[in-house]
Design a protein around this motif. Structure first.
Motif, PDB file in Angstrom:
ATOM      1  N   UNK A 108       0.838  -1.201   0.000  1.00  0.00           N
ATOM      2  CA  UNK A 108       0.000   0.000   0.000  1.00  0.00           C
ATOM      3  C   UNK A 108       0.876   1.255   0.000  1.00  0.00           C
ATOM      4  N   UNK A 109       1.912   1.201   0.827  1.00  0.00           N
ATOM      5  CA  UNK A 109       2.836   2.339   0.920  1.00  0.00           C
ATOM      6  C   UNK A 109       3.471   2.620  -0.452  1.00  0.00           C
ATOM      7  N   UNK A 110       3.889   1.577  -1.138  1.00  0.00           N
ATOM      8  CA  UNK A 110       4.542   1.763  -2.446  1.00  0.00           C
ATOM      9  C   UNK A 110       3.543   2.235  -3.508  1.00  0.00           C
ATOM     10  N   UNK A 111       2.333   1.702  -3.451  1.00  0.00           N
ATOM     11  CA  UNK A 111       1.300   2.116  -4.420  1.00  0.00           C
ATOM     12  C   UNK A 111       0.979   3.604  -4.227  1.00  0.00           C
ATOM     13  N   UNK A 112       0.897   3.996  -2.956  1.00  0.00           N
ATOM     14  CA  UNK A 112       0.634   5.420  -2.648  1.00  0.00           C
ATOM     15  C   UNK A 112       1.749   6.285  -3.240  1.00  0.00           C
ATOM     16  N   UNK A 113       2.993   5.814  -3.083  1.00  0.00           N
ATOM     17  CA  UNK A 113       4.133   6.577  -3.599  1.00  0.00           C
ATOM     18  C   UNK A 113       4.067   6.699  -5.119  1.00  0.00           C
ATOM     19  N   UNK A 114       3.666   5.614  -5.771  1.00  0.00           N
ATOM     20  CA  UNK A 114       3.585   5.647  -7.243  1.00  0.00           C
ATOM     21  C   UNK A 114       2.471   6.603  -7.684  1.00  0.00           C
ATOM     22  N   UNK A 115       1.318   6.445  -7.060  1.00  0.00           N
ATOM     23  CA  UNK A 115       0.152   7.167  -7.577  1.00  0.00           C
ATOM     24  C   UNK A 115       0.067   8.618  -7.114  1.00  0.00           C
ATOM     25  N   UNK A 116       0.634   8.879  -5.938  1.00  0.00           N
ATOM     26  CA  UNK A 116       0.541  10.265  -5.447  1.00  0.00           C
ATOM     27  C   UNK A 116       1.805  11.063  -5.714  1.00  0.00           C
ATOM     28  N   UNK A 117       2.941  10.379  -5.558  1.00  0.00           N
ATOM     29  CA  UNK A 117       4.203  11.121  -5.690  1.00  0.00           C
ATOM     30  C   UNK A 117       4.845  10.931  -7.060  1.00  0.00           C
ATOM     31  N   UNK A 118       4.235  10.090  -7.863  1.00  0.00           N
ATOM     32  CA  UNK A 118       4.752   9.877  -9.215  1.00  0.00           C
ATOM     33  C   UNK A 118       6.009   9.040  -9.278  1.00  0.00           C
ATOM     34  N   UNK A 119       6.265   8.267  -8.217  1.00  0.00           N
ATOM     35  CA  UNK A 119       7.463   7.413  -8.237  1.00  0.00           C
ATOM     36  C   UNK A 119       7.290   6.283  -9.245  1.00  0.00           C
ATOM     37  N   UNK A 120       8.378   5.853  -9.849  1.00  0.00           N
ATOM     38  CA  UNK A 120       8.314   4.687 -10.737  1.00  0.00           C
ATOM     39  C   UNK A 120       9.046   3.526 -10.086  1.00  0.00           C
ATOM     40  N   UNK A 121       9.069   2.411 -10.758  1.00  0.00           N
ATOM     41  CA  UNK A 121       9.748   1.240 -10.191  1.00  0.00           C
ATOM     42  C   UNK A 121      11.209   1.524  -9.864  1.00  0.00           C
ATOM     43  N   UNK A 122      11.842   2.362 -10.731  1.00  0.00           N
ATOM     44  CA  UNK A 122      13.259   2.661 -10.502  1.00  0.00           C
ATOM     45  C   UNK A 122      13.465   3.618  -9.327  1.00  0.00           C
TER      46      UNK A 122
END
Lengths: 258, 320
Positions: A203-217
């Motif tokens: 959940x923490x990682x999904x939040x980072x991807x979707x809210x902060x625009x983080x990618x896998x890298x």
């Protein structure tokens, strides 16, 4: 090849069942959306933008979609095993040359793909409705969810094992909904014990991807260690617990009873 | 004949309120390739437990099961390569899927491709007269049809041994007869070995080559159908008299008569060691002025043989 054909057979069955019960699936999604709209409208009305399922409205939107998907994934394993036992087909699945564990993992892989598709679908509808924009990095979200959901299948296996031995698991499944809500509203994963909870890190990682625009890298190896490690740990625990219950069931001849 | 399945001292214990109960108690038998072997017994005799032990669905405490010389205890999956089963009527099918979807699914989870089973599926649909029903949802079929689908599924993977638990349970007379024909066809044309559990005497009588009768978990009889029938049907006579037995006749005939005699008895069933004993009996009846209305030799039905064996095992007097 035998394993591939059995996987394809499980895919075919899932698809057929979905086709037969499409009305039920659609109704489930509609109810989900009605509840979401009610909560969202209510939140806007009372002017709060910082409540319950996340630190912000974006958080709520993602958290609620994740909760819906997580609930489905977790109860899917338990429900399907208990349902097969009730119908009498579980014994047939145990009599194949292909180990039952493989059939179960096949089913989980297929379910994961279905739930991720549903997640994308509902998150897009939510964005459309609320006007909130989120980063939909499909590949990053897909991979993270695909790995993360296996921690919930582990819990599902524990519940399925309990179902095999003690039969009724509906009340237990109901209780796990609230535990999952707890997991979805945990604001941070800094505390070591929180990291170890199932799906929390996902959940923490999904939040980072979707809210902060983080990618896998953008994630560190530590992040991946927690994502993969926790999923593996819970899946292994689930399989071990299921094995114990299965042994009990085979001893008492309860595989075909419910 | 080649032995394909062997049970050696199979024992299954269940924990109950009154301690451990022996559901299957030291059961041993062998099944040969290509035969229809019956597992007969009253309800609760241990038939289903025995079948489930063979299928690897029930762990047993003592004894061994060998399927084509593979120990099911040591290598379950190797043993299961040769077995398919229909348990408890027709509960092995998905009622919300069509006939062909079920056949494809069960072939698939056994590691067979759709293409590789196409011919076999067509053959089975034809053999079971299910071709027209192939696209029907199983739930919409009659009970007999469902049973046929269940057996067809057990044959789709082309395994050597088919275990059938109560294959005619709940079927009407016509469908039950059709099922018996199907079973013989499978054994004869397909060369399959069938082990079926039932309490339907007709099925056993018409289909089985050999059988084992179990009661309260123990083997009561284990022989060919022919020999079991011979055991009982040779020297049973029915005598109908014109009036009740006199006290002297009752006393002297007592050891021939296994059924209870009451004062009103005018029809007797006698079990004799030799047909020559009839001379003495008829002479006694004549002395006592009892008129003979009928004298027949009886052929016992298999049901009567079965009941006698069960009573004998329970220590009761055999009734004729």
């Amino acid at each position: 090849m035998k394993y591939l054909y059995s996987f394809l057979a499980m895919c075919m069955k899932e698809w057929i069942e979905w086709k037969r019960y499409w009305f039920n699936s659609i109704i489930g999604l509609i109810i989900y959306m009605i509840v979401f709209i009610s909560i969202f409208t209510g939140a806007q009305y009372i002017g709060q933008n910082n409540f319950a399922l996340g630190e912000s409205m974006e958080g709520f939107l993602i958290g609620y979609a994740l909760w819906f998907m997580a609930m489905g994934a977790m109860s899917d394993t338990a429900n399907s095993i208990v349902d097969e036992a009730r119908k009498g087909t579980l014994e047939q699945l145990y009599m194949t040359e292909i180990p039952f564990t493989w059939l179960l993992i096949s089913k989980n892989i297929i379910s994961t793909l279905i739930y991720i598709v549903i997640f994308f679908l509902i998150i897009n509808v939510q964005m459309l409705f609320t006007g909130i924009s989120l980063n939909i990095d499909a590949i990053s979200i897909f991979i993270t969810l695909f790995i993360g959901l296996f921690s919930l299948y582990g819990i599902g296996l524990v519940l399925a094992g309990i179902g095999l031995v003690f039969k009724k698991v509906q009340s237990l499944l109901g209780a796990t909904q609230f535990i999952l809500i707890g997991i979805m509203i945990i604001p941070s994963v800094e505390a070591p014990l929180v990291k170890l909870l199932p799906f929390t890190y996902t959940r923490h990682m999904i939040m980072s991807i979707m809210r902060e625009g983080k990618g896998l890298l953008g994630f560190s190896s530590v992040d991946y260690f927690y994502l993969v490690g926790i999923s593996t740990l819970y899946l292994a625990l689930g399989l071990a617990a299921y094995r114990i219950a299965e042994a009990q069931s085979l001893k008492k001849g309860m595989l075909g009873q419910y | 004949m080649t032995e394909i399945l062997r049970l050696e001292g199979l024992t299954k214990l269940y924990k109950g309120k009154e301690g451990l109960k022996r559901a299957v108690d030291n059961v041993s038998f062998t099944v040969n390739k290509g035969e229809i072997f019956g597992l007969l017994g009253p309800n609760g005799a241990g038939k289903t437990s025995t079948i489930k032990c063979i299928c690897g669905l029930l762990k047993f405490e003592e004894g061994e099961i060998f399927i084509k010389d593979n120990s099911i205890k040591e290598n379950r999956s190797k043993g299961l390569r040769h077995i398919s089963a229909v348990l408890e009527g027709n509960r092995n099918i998905y009622w919300r899927m069509t006939v062909s979807e079920n056949l494809n699914f069960f072939a698939g989870i056994n590691g067979l491709s759709k293409r590789s089973i196409a011919n076999r599926m067509a053959y089975l649909l034809e053999a079971f007269q299910l071709t027209e029903e192939r696209n029907k949802i199983v739930n919409h079929l009659s009970r007999g049809m469902k049973q046929k689908v269940a057996i067809a599924i057990s044959l789709i993977t082309d395994k050597d041994i088919i275990l059938l638990d109560e294959p005619t349970l709940g079927l009407d007379v016509g469908m039950s007869q059709e099922m018996r024909i199907i079973l013989r066809k499978i054994a004869k044309e397909e060369g399959k070995t069938i082990l079926l559990s039932t309490h339907d005497m007709k099925v056993v009588e018409e289909t089985c080559d050999r059988l084992v009768i179990i009661n309260k978990g123990k083997v009561v009889a284990y022989d060919t159908m022919e020999n079991l029938k011979k055991l009982f049907n040779q020297l049973i006579y029915r005598i109908v008299l014109d009036k009740n037995l006199t006290p002297k006749a009752r006393s002297e005939l007592k050891h021939y008569i296994n059924s209870d005699i009451n004062e009103e008895e005018v029809e007797l069933r006698l079990s004799l060691q030799s047909p020559n004993e009839l001379f003495g009996i008829l002479s006694l009846l004549q002395q006592e002025a009892l008129g003979l209305l009928a004298l027949d030799r009886l052929n016992m039905s298999f049901e009567e043989i079965f009941m006698n064996l069960i009573r004998e095992a329970e220590g009761d007097e055999i009734s004729i």
